[in-house]
Design an enzyme around this catalytic site. Structure first.
Site, short mmCIF file in Angstrom:
data_model
loop_
_atom_site.label_atom_id
_atom_site.label_comp_id
_atom_site.label_asym_id
_atom_site.label_seq_id
_atom_site.Cartn_x
_atom_site.Cartn_y
_atom_site.Cartn_z
CB ALA A 139 -4.99 -11.13 0.56
CE LYS A 140 -9.17 -4.87 -2.57
NZ LYS A 140 -9.54 -5.36 -3.91
N GLY A 141 -5.86 -5.17 1.49
CA GLY A 141 -5.23 -4.36 2.53
C GLY A 141 -5.13 -2.92 2.09
#
Ligand code: NAD
Length: 428
Positions: free
Chosen positions: A112-114
């Protein structure tokens, strides 16, 4: 405030780069087309808009992202980036790299990334705290210790993680609050953080280089290296390399490019940059040069440790280093890579080279889950063991199949994911 160095817009986006890497590897290694279709898309893309009160009483609206790429191997895992150019496609690309990285490292995580589309230098500490807390609140239960576990990335740090943990825990019932500490990793040691997490990524970069030279019967002592980015990764990688006798002859950050053939004193540079909002500009122990001349500096090792798509067709031919250790995520685009490989340069790919960070995060998560506290020596040993295994595996596959290190790393990572899909099948 100094003007930021804005590198010329990359010819391809990070998203193009990662999708390209995926297709190429799957094709060249004859992997199942179904897997390509599953992995070329992200499971969830969350965009939040949220209001925050500024110091002067104004309300500003912010845009935040969290992209959850794949969780076949375990909860989503990946950093949060605060940057004015952050777009959903960047978060998608970075989330995909996390899926490969956690798989390659043998961790029970997905990717994931954000982050938030802001220039954090424009805000006071109080404003940054409120922005971070409102972002966390906006994400709500889309994150969680067994669902999706953020960590620091560009322009976020242990303080950011402490605010997130506190906000998330505050939304839970008092009885269970302390069970949620590991909703994020990269926290300060005083509130559930892991001793050594701060240096884990840079340590991994150093270790990969050490192992590479060792496999050639060489040492790091006397090797000359240059680093793009003097943040968490760039500083710690330099710190460990210098400890083994290597010499930092060039460094670039968003504000300046410095050279010193005799070697730049890395601890002095850190002391210089800290009170100047982390800018290396004006350091007296080196000479400032034009930023365009950075990549062509004479050296043995280049460590890109800033942003993505920095090494492209525009500069790859001028690079003198024979070894590129990718501290950053996605620093080399497809054309840049082609040019480097054509002259037999060795690229230690990001998903291996900077995996020390997520490996450290895994140990922090485990420590929190089990209510344990480990010493820094224990932690560094654990990280070293995992990275050494991953490095040896990648080198072994590269040799056996006569392929470059990135393709070998992708092969291992994707094979593990494919195996999990084969066992579990597709619901229903
Ligand atoms: P950081 O915010 O601590 O440092 C970033 C550095 O890059 C700063 O010195 C900044 O001035 C410099 N920079 C920004 N724009 C630049 C430009 N245009 N030209 C030259 N320098 C520029 O970030 P970090 O945590 O060290 O992360 C750096 C890279 O490593 C990112 O790609 C990140 O995704 C990757 N990474 C970080 C970790 C981690 O644990 N921190 C783990 C894995 C990968």
């Amino acid at each position: 405030m100094n003007k930021l160095i804005t590198s010329s817009p990359p010819a391809t986006s990070m998203y193009d780069t990662v999708v390209n890497q995926l297709s190429q590897t799957m094709e060249s290694l004859g992997m199942a087309p179904d897997m390509r279709r599953i992995l070329a898309v992200t499971n969830n893309e969350i965009i939040v808009h949220f209001p925050v009160k500024m110091d002067d009483g104004r309300i500003e609206i912010f845009k935040g992202y969290r992209v959850q790429h794949n969780n076949i191997l375990g909860p989503y895992k990946g950093g949060l980036r605060y940057h004015p150019t952050l777009e959903i496609n960047d978060a998608k690309a970075l989330a995909m790299w996390m899926t490969w990285k956690t798989s390659l490292a043998g961790l029970p995580y997905g990717g994931a990334k954000g982050g938030i589309q802001i220039d954090p230098r424009k805000y006071s500490i109080g404003e940054l705290e409120r922005i971070t807390r409102r972002y966390t609140f906006a994400l709500g239960d889309n994150i969680g210790p067994d669902l999706d576990i953020p960590a620091p990335d560009v322009n976020t740090n242990e303080q950011t993680m402490a605010w997130i943990a506190d906000t998330y825990m505050s939304t839970k019932s008092p009885l269970e609050r302390s069970n949620f500490k590991h909703v994020v990793t990269g926290k300060p040691v005083g509130c559930g953080g892991l001793a050594g997490r701060d240096r884990a990524t840079g340590f991994g970069v150093y270790l990969c280089l050490k192992l590479l030279f060792k496999s050639w019967g060489e040492e790091l002592a006397g090797k000359r290296f240059i680093v793009q980015g003097f943040g968490n990764v760039g500083y710690w990688a330099s710190h460990f390399l210098i400890r083994d006798g290597a010499r930092l002859v060039g460094v670039q950050d968003a504000h300046a490019t410095l050279v010193n053939e005799q070697g730049i004193e890395v601890e002095d540079l850190l002391e210089h940059s800290k009170p100047r909002l982390n800018s290396i500009k004006g350091f007296e122990g080196a000479q400032e040069i034009d930023s365009e001349n950075f990549f062509s500096l004479d050296c043995d090792i280049l460590i890109p440790a800033a942003l993505g798509n920095q090494i492209t067709a525009a500069n790859a031919s001028s690079i003198k280093a024979n070894i590129i250790a990718e501290g950053a995520n996605g620093p080399t685009d497809k054309e840049g890579e082609k040019l480097l490989l054509a002259r037999n340069a060795v690229i230690i790919p990001d998903i291996l080279c900077n995996s020390g960070g997520v490996i450290g995060s895994y140990f922090e998560w485990l420590q929190n889950r089990n209510g344990e506290i480990w010493s820094i020596d224990e932690v560094m040993q654990k990280i070293e063991k995992k990275i050494s295994t991953a490095f040896t595996d990648v080198q072994g596959v590269a040799k056996e199949k006569n392929i470059d290190y990135r393709t070998a790393a992708y092969f291992l990572a994707l094979t593990r994911i494919e195996t999990a899909y084969k066992h579990r099948g597709i619901f229903p």
